[in-house]
Write an enzyme that holds these catalytic residues in place. Structure first.
Site, PDB file in Angstrom:
ATOM      1  CB  CYS A 156      -1.084  -0.045   1.256  1.00 15.28           C
ATOM      2  SG  CYS A 156      -2.140  -0.889   1.198  1.00 15.28           S
TER       3      CYS A 156
HETATM    4  N1  CO8 Z   1     -20.784  -9.711   7.024  1.00  8.15           N
HETATM    5  C1  CO8 Z   1     -20.753  -9.804   7.777  1.00  8.15           C
HETATM    6  N2  CO8 Z   1     -19.746  -9.998   8.971  1.00  8.15           N
HETATM    7  C2  CO8 Z   1     -19.020 -10.452   8.730  1.00  8.15           C
HETATM    8  C3  CO8 Z   1     -17.741  -9.672   8.124  1.00  8.15           C
HETATM    9  C4  CO8 Z   1     -19.147  -9.721   6.781  1.00  8.15           C
HETATM   10  N3  CO8 Z   1     -18.278  -9.506   5.717  1.00  8.15           N
HETATM   11  N4  CO8 Z   1     -16.957 -10.253   7.803  1.00  8.15           N
HETATM   12  C5  CO8 Z   1     -16.615 -10.575   9.366  1.00  8.15           C
HETATM   13  N5  CO8 Z   1     -18.000 -10.478  10.356  1.00  8.15           N
HETATM   14  C6  CO8 Z   1     -17.964 -10.789  11.567  1.00  8.15           C
HETATM   15  C7  CO8 Z   1     -17.128 -11.700  11.683  1.00  8.15           C
HETATM   16  O1  CO8 Z   1     -17.334 -12.695  11.854  1.00  8.15           O
HETATM   17  C8  CO8 Z   1     -16.753 -10.706  13.485  1.00  8.15           C
HETATM   18  O2  CO8 Z   1     -18.058 -11.222  14.757  1.00  8.15           O
HETATM   19  P1  CO8 Z   1     -17.564 -11.701  15.628  1.00  8.15           P
HETATM   20  O3  CO8 Z   1     -17.826 -10.097  16.549  1.00  8.15           O
HETATM   21  O4  CO8 Z   1     -19.449 -12.371  15.824  1.00  8.15           O
HETATM   22  O5  CO8 Z   1     -16.740 -12.818  16.294  1.00  8.15           O
HETATM   23  C9  CO8 Z   1     -17.516  -9.174  13.323  1.00  8.15           C
HETATM   24  O6  CO8 Z   1     -18.319  -9.088  12.166  1.00  8.15           O
HETATM   25  C10 CO8 Z   1     -16.635  -8.678  13.408  1.00  8.15           C
HETATM   26  O7  CO8 Z   1     -14.976  -9.018  13.055  1.00  8.15           O
HETATM   27  P2  CO8 Z   1     -14.205  -8.221  12.162  1.00  8.15           P
HETATM   28  O8  CO8 Z   1     -13.234  -8.139  13.658  1.00  8.15           O
HETATM   29  O9  CO8 Z   1     -13.240  -8.651  11.657  1.00  8.15           O
HETATM   30  O10 CO8 Z   1     -14.326  -7.241  12.211  1.00  8.15           O
HETATM   31  P3  CO8 Z   1     -13.173  -5.414  12.455  1.00  8.15           P
HETATM   32  O11 CO8 Z   1     -14.530  -4.783  13.008  1.00  8.15           O
HETATM   33  O12 CO8 Z   1     -11.730  -5.664  12.368  1.00  8.15           O
HETATM   34  O13 CO8 Z   1     -13.501  -5.229  10.763  1.00  8.15           O
HETATM   35  C11 CO8 Z   1     -11.861  -5.020   8.748  1.00  8.15           C
HETATM   36  C12 CO8 Z   1     -13.094  -5.444   9.731  1.00  8.15           C
HETATM   37  C13 CO8 Z   1     -12.919  -3.708   8.254  1.00  8.15           C
HETATM   38  C14 CO8 Z   1     -11.335  -5.633   7.968  1.00  8.15           C
HETATM   39  C15 CO8 Z   1     -10.806  -3.960   9.428  1.00  8.15           C
HETATM   40  O14 CO8 Z   1     -10.587  -5.250  10.821  1.00  8.15           O
HETATM   41  C16 CO8 Z   1      -9.778  -3.126   9.270  1.00  8.15           C
HETATM   42  O15 CO8 Z   1     -10.211  -2.463   7.859  1.00  8.15           O
HETATM   43  N6  CO8 Z   1      -8.818  -3.089   9.135  1.00  8.15           N
HETATM   44  C17 CO8 Z   1      -7.676  -2.357   8.644  1.00  8.15           C
HETATM   45  C18 CO8 Z   1      -7.002  -3.038   7.524  1.00  8.15           C
HETATM   46  C19 CO8 Z   1      -5.757  -2.588   6.904  1.00  8.15           C
HETATM   47  O16 CO8 Z   1      -5.730  -1.398   7.359  1.00  8.15           O
HETATM   48  N7  CO8 Z   1      -5.257  -3.374   6.442  1.00  8.15           N
HETATM   49  C20 CO8 Z   1      -4.221  -2.991   5.444  1.00  8.15           C
HETATM   50  C21 CO8 Z   1      -4.407  -3.995   3.821  1.00  8.15           C
HETATM   51  S1  CO8 Z   1      -4.660  -3.380   2.844  1.00  8.15           S
HETATM   52  C22 CO8 Z   1      -2.327  -3.072   2.416  1.00  8.15           C
HETATM   53  O17 CO8 Z   1      -2.221  -2.818   3.031  1.00  8.15           O
HETATM   54  C23 CO8 Z   1      -2.021  -3.906   0.806  1.00  8.15           C
HETATM   55  C24 CO8 Z   1      -2.061  -5.434   0.839  1.00  8.15           C
HETATM   56  C25 CO8 Z   1      -1.268  -5.482  -0.310  1.00  8.15           C
HETATM   57  C26 CO8 Z   1      -2.466  -4.976  -1.508  1.00  8.15           C
HETATM   58  C27 CO8 Z   1      -3.498  -6.194  -1.931  1.00  8.15           C
HETATM   59  C28 CO8 Z   1      -5.044  -6.464  -2.822  1.00  8.15           C
HETATM   60  C29 CO8 Z   1      -5.931  -7.455  -2.510  1.00  8.15           C
END
Ligand code: CO8
Length: 373
Positions: A156
């Site tokens: 990124c």
């Molecule tokens: N629908 C419904 N519920 C869901 C879903 C879904 N799709 N996914 C997860 N849930 C549920 C989970 O099961 C969990 O349920 P429970 O509480 O019962 O266990 C609940 O929702 C909460 O799950 P999470 O804790 O996983 O959810 P978050 O609030 O943490 O949100 C995010 C998830 C949106 C992914 C968030 O953590 C986030 O954005 N984090 C930052 C990530 C980030 O910035 N990453 C950077 C990566 S990009 C990068 O570096 C480039 C890489 C190279 C590019 C790659 C291209 C492919």
């Protein structure tokens, strides 16, 4: 001393879009197919059933509403769940080259320059569609640039790290002008069958022209006051796709050959690092956060950006201070902060200060402090 200036930016946006409802409908159809196919193993407790996704969760957890993609149909086919991008012959331009040429031409036009004014091309992005020859050299040829080119990847943060490399080349005199271009086809390395991440990414390509100050008209573009890069190793965002995969067949097709992450850990660990990097960078330039008119932050997660902006400013940022494009584009990896810059820079007036800041896998953080000329 030669000083470097950003004189133009460009953007290629694939015309096709997928909104959250469409993506979730395809994902949930896949879940139903999978659970039916494995009904016996699920009933016997040998396999856990897959859970459905939801649009409400996606928007609340990330701020993403839709994404632009190279190909909709393959992604939305529950039997496939992967874009369909036909291979091209060696005599045709690559997909990344085509995207790059559009974005570069816009950056050149904005700067009032042609290929004859440019000496170098850096393709900086999180995945390259082939190992060699370098995509950047293909772009160089397609644009008709007499000079040099190379590819680089810092996930990124590729574009901001590429910006520092461009500034170095301009300031040490090895190039009069450098194009930094980020053709991100994130849909090609996203696992659309993974509920935790199937909604995260989109496709786009950005370009930035960095030139010698003396070649840029008065009042045009942005002075680059400084760049600061930071990396700390982490396995929390990872992709194990690589040329050694074929040397161990047991790994082929495993989910780790696509994007995987511990999203919550990334959120918690990266946000404070980003705020500290921006604050430290501003301090080193004798600037205070209050002096900053706008922050063009990496576009991965709206809640993350609001938290980072609050940590830097000591109060909530307005959308004017920290503009959002991820609702429309999702995470486009290194292109994200540059899309925000491209779309939200025209209203700044001479002397206004801004920070372009990327963050992501590595971990990697790139901060670029600019001032409207
Ligand atoms: N629908 C419904 N519920 C869901 C879903 C879904 N799709 N996914 C997860 N849930 C549920 C989970 O099961 C969990 O349920 P429970 O509480 O019962 O266990 C609940 O929702 C909460 O799950 P999470 O804790 O996983 O959810 P978050 O609030 O943490 O949100 C995010 C998830 C949106 C992914 C968030 O953590 C986030 O954005 N984090 C930052 C990530 C980030 O910035 N990453 C950077 C990566 S990009 C990068 O570096 C480039 C890489 C190279 C590019 C790659 C291209 C492919």
């Amino acid at each position: 001393m030669i000083k470097a200036v950003i004189s133009g930016t460009g953007l290629y946006t694939p015309p096709a879009t997928i909104d959250n409802d469409e993506l979730v409908e395809a994902f949930n159809a896949f879940v139903e197919l999978y659970n039916n196919e494995h009904a016996e193993a699920i009933a016997a407790g040998e396999l856990a059933p897959l859970q459905p996704s939801s649009s409400a969760f996606i928007e609340k957890a990330s701020g993403i509403k839709r994404r632009h993609v190279i190909d909709r149909e393959g992604i939305l086919d529950p039997q496939r769940m992967c874009p369909h991008i036909p291979e091209r012959s060696n005599d045709e331009p690559s997909v990344q080259c085509d995207m790059a040429v559009v974005a570069c031409n816009e950056a050149l036009a904005q700067a009032g320059k042609t290929a004859a004014d440019v000496d170098a091309v850096i393709v900086a992005c999180s995945n390259l569609q082939r190992a060699y020859p370098a995509i950047s050299i293909e772009v160089q040829q397609a644009l008709g640039i007499d000079g040099f080119a190379y590819d680089m990847n810092v996930a990124c943060s590729s574009a901001t790290f590429g910006l520092q490399a461009a500034v170095n080349s301009v300031e040490n005199g090895s190039a009069r002008a450098v194009l930094v271009v980020s053709p991100e086809i994130c849909s090609g390395h996203l696992n659309f069958r993974d509920r935790d991440s199937h909604f995260i990414f989109g496709d786009a390509c950005t370009a930035i022209l960095v030139e010698r100050e003396e070649n840029v008209g008065a009042g045009q573009g942005f002075d680059i006051l400084g760049t600061r890069l930071k990396t700390t190793f982490s396995n929390n965002i990872r992709n194990n796709f690589g040329f050694l995969n074929r040397a161990d067949e047991s790994g082929i097709g495993q989910p780790d050959k696509l994007f995987i992450q511990q999203g919550r850990k990334v959120f918690k660990e990266v946000s404070p690092m980003v705020a500290e990097t921006i604050q430290g960078h501003l301090e080193s330039l004798s600037l205070a956060p209050d002096n900053v008119r706008r922050m063009w932050l990496h576009q991965a997660n709206l809640n993350m950006n609001q938290l980072i902006a609050r940590k830097v400013l000591g109060r909530d940022a307005t959308e004017d201070e920290a503009p959002v494009i991820l609702d429309e584009y999702a995470n486009t990896s290194s292109a994200g902060s540059i899309i925000a810059f491209h779309k939200h820079k025209a209203d700044l007036v001479s002397g206004d200060l801004g920070v372009i800041c990327s963050f992501g896998a590595g971990y990697s953080i790139g901060s670029v402090v600019v001032r409207r000329r």
